[in-house]
Design a protein around this motif. Sequence first.
Motif, PDB file in Angstrom:
ATOM      1  N   HIS A 199     -21.315 -39.280 -11.500  1.00 38.12           N
ATOM      2  CA  HIS A 199     -20.184 -38.594 -10.865  1.00 38.12           C
ATOM      3  C   HIS A 199     -19.103 -39.609 -10.476  1.00 38.12           C
ATOM      4  CE1 HIS A 199     -22.615 -34.757  -9.743  1.00 38.12           C
ATOM      5  NE2 HIS A 199     -21.973 -34.620 -10.899  1.00 38.12           N
ATOM      6  N   PHE A 200     -17.851 -39.140 -10.514  1.00 36.52           N
ATOM      7  CA  PHE A 200     -16.685 -40.023 -10.331  1.00 36.52           C
ATOM      8  C   PHE A 200     -16.708 -40.768  -8.991  1.00 36.52           C
ATOM      9  CE2 PHE A 200     -13.959 -37.994  -7.126  1.00 36.52           C
ATOM     10  CZ  PHE A 200     -14.688 -36.835  -6.915  1.00 36.52           C
ATOM     11  N   ASP A 201     -17.248 -40.146  -7.942  1.00 33.57           N
ATOM     12  CA  ASP A 201     -17.200 -40.779  -6.622  1.00 33.57           C
ATOM     13  C   ASP A 201     -18.244 -41.897  -6.472  1.00 33.57           C
ATOM     14  OD1 ASP A 201     -18.969 -38.587  -6.758  1.00 33.57           O
ATOM     15  OD2 ASP A 201     -19.114 -38.461  -4.580  1.00 33.57           O
ATOM     16  N   HIS A 202     -18.986 -42.154  -7.551  1.00 30.05           N
ATOM     17  CA  HIS A 202     -19.957 -43.255  -7.574  1.00 30.05           C
ATOM     18  C   HIS A 202     -19.597 -44.284  -8.647  1.00 30.05           C
ATOM     19  CE1 HIS A 202     -22.797 -40.941  -5.017  1.00 30.05           C
ATOM     20  NE2 HIS A 202     -21.988 -40.000  -5.437  1.00 30.05           N
ATOM     21  N   GLY A 239     -16.473 -41.449 -19.453  1.00 30.53           N
ATOM     22  CA  GLY A 239     -15.731 -41.308 -18.201  1.00 30.53           C
ATOM     23  C   GLY A 239     -15.654 -39.861 -17.721  1.00 30.53           C
ATOM     24  N   THR A 240     -16.733 -39.124 -17.975  1.00 29.10           N
ATOM     25  CA  THR A 240     -16.774 -37.714 -17.565  1.00 29.10           C
ATOM     26  C   THR A 240     -17.876 -37.498 -16.531  1.00 29.10           C
ATOM     27  OG1 THR A 240     -18.265 -37.248 -19.414  1.00 29.10           O
ATOM     28  CG2 THR A 240     -15.900 -36.852 -19.774  1.00 29.10           C
ATOM     29  N   ASN A 241     -17.850 -36.337 -15.897  1.00 32.23           N
ATOM     30  CA  ASN A 241     -18.854 -36.009 -14.882  1.00 32.23           C
ATOM     31  C   ASN A 241     -19.939 -35.101 -15.463  1.00 32.23           C
ATOM     32  OD1 ASN A 241     -17.720 -36.813 -12.012  1.00 32.23           O
ATOM     33  ND2 ASN A 241     -16.011 -36.129 -13.270  1.00 32.23           N
ATOM     34  N   PRO A 242     -21.215 -35.373 -15.171  1.00 26.29           N
ATOM     35  CA  PRO A 242     -22.217 -34.340 -15.433  1.00 26.29           C
ATOM     36  C   PRO A 242     -21.815 -33.084 -14.654  1.00 26.29           C
ATOM     37  CG  PRO A 242     -23.259 -36.398 -14.745  1.00 26.29           C
ATOM     38  CD  PRO A 242     -21.782 -36.558 -14.519  1.00 26.29           C
ATOM     39  N   GLU A 243     -22.196 -31.929 -15.140  1.00 24.59           N
ATOM     40  CA  GLU A 243     -21.748 -30.685 -14.498  1.00 24.59           C
ATOM     41  C   GLU A 243     -21.989 -30.719 -12.983  1.00 24.59           C
ATOM     42  OE1 GLU A 243     -22.702 -25.918 -14.329  1.00 24.59           O
ATOM     43  OE2 GLU A 243     -23.472 -27.058 -16.021  1.00 24.59           O
ATOM     44  N   ILE A 244     -20.945 -30.351 -12.228  1.00 20.85           N
ATOM     45  CA  ILE A 244     -21.071 -30.262 -10.771  1.00 20.85           C
ATOM     46  C   ILE A 244     -21.320 -28.787 -10.450  1.00 20.85           C
ATOM     47  CG2 ILE A 244     -19.879 -30.589  -8.563  1.00 20.85           C
ATOM     48  CD1 ILE A 244     -18.242 -32.826  -9.982  1.00 20.85           C
ATOM     49  N   ARG A 245     -22.507 -28.499  -9.916  1.00 15.39           N
ATOM     50  CA  ARG A 245     -22.872 -27.099  -9.667  1.00 15.39           C
ATOM     51  C   ARG A 245     -23.244 -26.912  -8.199  1.00 15.39           C
ATOM     52  NH1 ARG A 245     -27.646 -24.646 -13.173  1.00 15.39           N
ATOM     53  NH2 ARG A 245     -26.111 -24.781 -14.845  1.00 15.39           N
ATOM     54  N   THR A 266     -20.649 -22.865  -2.357  1.00 14.94           N
ATOM     55  CA  THR A 266     -20.283 -23.984  -3.235  1.00 14.94           C
ATOM     56  C   THR A 266     -20.476 -23.593  -4.707  1.00 14.94           C
ATOM     57  OG1 THR A 266     -22.496 -24.937  -2.887  1.00 14.94           O
ATOM     58  CG2 THR A 266     -20.684 -25.847  -1.578  1.00 14.94           C
ATOM     59  N   ARG A 267     -21.432 -22.682  -4.976  1.00  9.85           N
ATOM     60  CA  ARG A 267     -21.637 -22.224  -6.352  1.00  9.85           C
ATOM     61  C   ARG A 267     -20.423 -21.413  -6.821  1.00  9.85           C
ATOM     62  NH1 ARG A 267     -26.347 -21.755  -9.247  1.00  9.85           N
ATOM     63  NH2 ARG A 267     -25.872 -21.150 -11.378  1.00  9.85           N
ATOM     64  N   PHE A 268     -19.878 -20.592  -5.917  1.00  8.39           N
ATOM     65  CA  PHE A 268     -18.673 -19.813  -6.257  1.00  8.39           C
ATOM     66  C   PHE A 268     -17.524 -20.773  -6.617  1.00  8.39           C
ATOM     67  CE2 PHE A 268     -14.565 -18.303  -4.621  1.00  8.39           C
ATOM     68  CZ  PHE A 268     -14.344 -17.232  -5.492  1.00  8.39           C
ATOM     69  N   ILE A 269     -17.360 -21.819  -5.792  1.00 11.14           N
ATOM     70  CA  ILE A 269     -16.276 -22.783  -6.037  1.00 11.14           C
ATOM     71  C   ILE A 269     -16.460 -23.463  -7.397  1.00 11.14           C
ATOM     72  CG2 ILE A 269     -15.248 -24.992  -5.243  1.00 11.14           C
ATOM     73  CD1 ILE A 269     -14.615 -22.862  -3.262  1.00 11.14           C
ATOM     74  N   THR A 270     -17.667 -23.938  -7.665  1.00 15.34           N
ATOM     75  CA  THR A 270     -17.863 -24.693  -8.916  1.00 15.34           C
ATOM     76  C   THR A 270     -17.823 -23.767 -10.134  1.00 15.34           C
ATOM     77  OG1 THR A 270     -20.276 -24.625  -8.582  1.00 15.34           O
ATOM     78  CG2 THR A 270     -19.117 -26.614  -7.874  1.00 15.34           C
ATOM     79  N   ASP A 271     -18.290 -22.525  -9.986  1.00 16.16           N
ATOM     80  CA  ASP A 271     -18.199 -21.577 -11.112  1.00 16.16           C
ATOM     81  C   ASP A 271     -16.744 -21.265 -11.423  1.00 16.16           C
ATOM     82  OD1 ASP A 271     -20.885 -21.500 -11.373  1.00 16.16           O
ATOM     83  OD2 ASP A 271     -21.170 -19.473 -10.583  1.00 16.16           O
ATOM     84  N   THR A 272     -15.930 -21.146 -10.372  1.00 14.42           N
ATOM     85  CA  THR A 272     -14.534 -20.742 -10.557  1.00 14.42           C
ATOM     86  C   THR A 272     -13.665 -21.889 -11.055  1.00 14.42           C
ATOM     87  OG1 THR A 272     -14.901 -19.284  -8.659  1.00 14.42           O
ATOM     88  CG2 THR A 272     -12.618 -19.552  -9.386  1.00 14.42           C
ATOM     89  N   PHE A 273     -13.914 -23.094 -10.528  1.00 13.92           N
ATOM     90  CA  PHE A 273     -12.982 -24.200 -10.795  1.00 13.92           C
ATOM     91  C   PHE A 273     -13.594 -25.336 -11.628  1.00 13.92           C
ATOM     92  CE2 PHE A 273     -11.637 -22.335  -6.676  1.00 13.92           C
ATOM     93  CZ  PHE A 273     -10.398 -21.849  -7.075  1.00 13.92           C
ATOM     94  N   GLN A 274     -14.717 -25.103 -12.281  1.00 18.19           N
ATOM     95  CA  GLN A 274     -15.423 -26.185 -12.982  1.00 18.19           C
ATOM     96  C   GLN A 274     -14.498 -26.963 -13.924  1.00 18.19           C
ATOM     97  OE1 GLN A 274     -18.232 -28.736 -13.640  1.00 18.19           O
ATOM     98  NE2 GLN A 274     -18.872 -26.949 -12.477  1.00 18.19           N
ATOM     99  N   LEU A 296     -11.631 -28.910 -12.145  1.00 18.47           N
ATOM    100  CA  LEU A 296     -12.257 -29.964 -11.328  1.00 18.47           C
ATOM    101  C   LEU A 296     -12.703 -31.124 -12.217  1.00 18.47           C
ATOM    102  CD1 LEU A 296     -14.551 -28.042  -8.787  1.00 18.47           C
ATOM    103  CD2 LEU A 296     -12.621 -29.524  -8.239  1.00 18.47           C
ATOM    104  N   SER A 297     -13.363 -30.792 -13.326  1.00 23.94           N
ATOM    105  CA  SER A 297     -13.867 -31.849 -14.218  1.00 23.94           C
ATOM    106  C   SER A 297     -12.722 -32.671 -14.779  1.00 23.94           C
ATOM    107  CB  SER A 297     -14.655 -31.240 -15.378  1.00 23.94           C
ATOM    108  OG  SER A 297     -15.727 -30.517 -14.876  1.00 23.94           O
ATOM    109  N   GLY A 298     -11.624 -32.006 -15.113  1.00 26.04           N
ATOM    110  CA  GLY A 298     -10.470 -32.718 -15.666  1.00 26.04           C
ATOM    111  C   GLY A 298      -9.871 -33.676 -14.650  1.00 26.04           C
ATOM    112  N   MET A 299      -9.755 -33.213 -13.406  1.00 25.73           N
ATOM    113  CA  MET A 299      -9.144 -34.024 -12.345  1.00 25.73           C
ATOM    114  C   MET A 299     -10.001 -35.245 -11.993  1.00 25.73           C
ATOM    115  SD  MET A 299      -7.799 -31.000  -9.875  1.00 25.73           S
ATOM    116  CE  MET A 299      -8.697 -31.637  -8.501  1.00 25.73           C
ATOM    117  N   MET A 300     -11.308 -35.124 -12.223  1.00 28.27           N
ATOM    118  CA  MET A 300     -12.220 -36.154 -11.716  1.00 28.27           C
ATOM    119  C   MET A 300     -12.680 -37.137 -12.797  1.00 28.27           C
ATOM    120  SD  MET A 300     -14.315 -34.074  -8.850  1.00 28.27           S
ATOM    121  CE  MET A 300     -14.781 -32.621  -9.685  1.00 28.27           C
ATOM    122  N   ARG A 301     -11.917 -37.238 -13.867  1.00 26.12           N
ATOM    123  CA  ARG A 301     -12.298 -38.213 -14.900  1.00 26.12           C
ATOM    124  C   ARG A 301     -12.107 -39.635 -14.361  1.00 26.12           C
ATOM    125  NH1 ARG A 301     -12.451 -36.185 -20.614  1.00 26.12           N
ATOM    126  NH2 ARG A 301     -12.867 -38.395 -20.939  1.00 26.12           N
TER     127      ARG A 301
END
Length: 238
Positions: A68-71, A99-105, A111-119, A122-127
């Motif tokens: 994940h990007f924050d690591h 330089g990509t993130n494994p799926e954030i779920r 939090t599941r609603f957020i990740t389902d809606t914005f996956q 979110l993934s694009g922003m966090m490269r």
Amino acid sequence: MRTWKTHNDSTIECICYGRSNVFLVSRNDHHILIDTGTSPSYATIRKTLNAIFASGGKAEALILTHAHFDHSANASKIKAAFPLRLVAHRDDLSHFINGTNPEIRGSRPFTRFITDTFQKPLSGMMRYSPVEIDVVVDDRYDLDAFGINGYIIHTPGHTPGSVSVIVDDEIAIVGDAMFGVKKNSVFPPFALDVKTMVQSWKVLLDTSCSTFLPSHGSENSRELLERECQRYADLPEL
Ligand SMILES: [Zn+2]
Ligand SMILES: [Zn+2]
């Protein structure tokens, strides 16, 4: 800066605390870095490594607990500036290289609603900058070669390739396999596979560790982890 000392004279320092913790494990003049935080953490990491090399110390490895990007955000910069070998698990390897993130779920309904809606956005922003891994870990990897009395174990669930670092069989640095943000809970708000993550908690309890240091928040005790293992043993799938 928080510091822990084991009975075998290893020291663990949290050199960046806050958004995402960065740990330095030291024994005599040997050091390993664990995770890299987000971009603002780079200045502190650079200063720390410069001081180690200036004093003749040895820092030979950077272990990434997961992709994940924050690591991993500063990993390519650190690799370019310092002679460290990058160590990570095989199951997150393709993400480091791209330089990509494994799926954030999300692991809870909100939090599941957020990740389902914005996956996707979110993934694009966090490269982050892609980075080559030098040492690929499977189930277990001993750290003796880096002068540290410890080993890496596979603790999947948060991501497929999440790992933890066990120091002197006493303190575990666990990445996002658990969180330390709430007083009476280790349960992370995000996990790709909750059942597998709870299984990894049991693997961590099979060590003799009494203290578990997560990347977000502060330390968790063995007693709390034992309680949480029982609490989530029969968790229904989301
Ligand atoms: Zn994570
Ligand atoms: Zn994280």
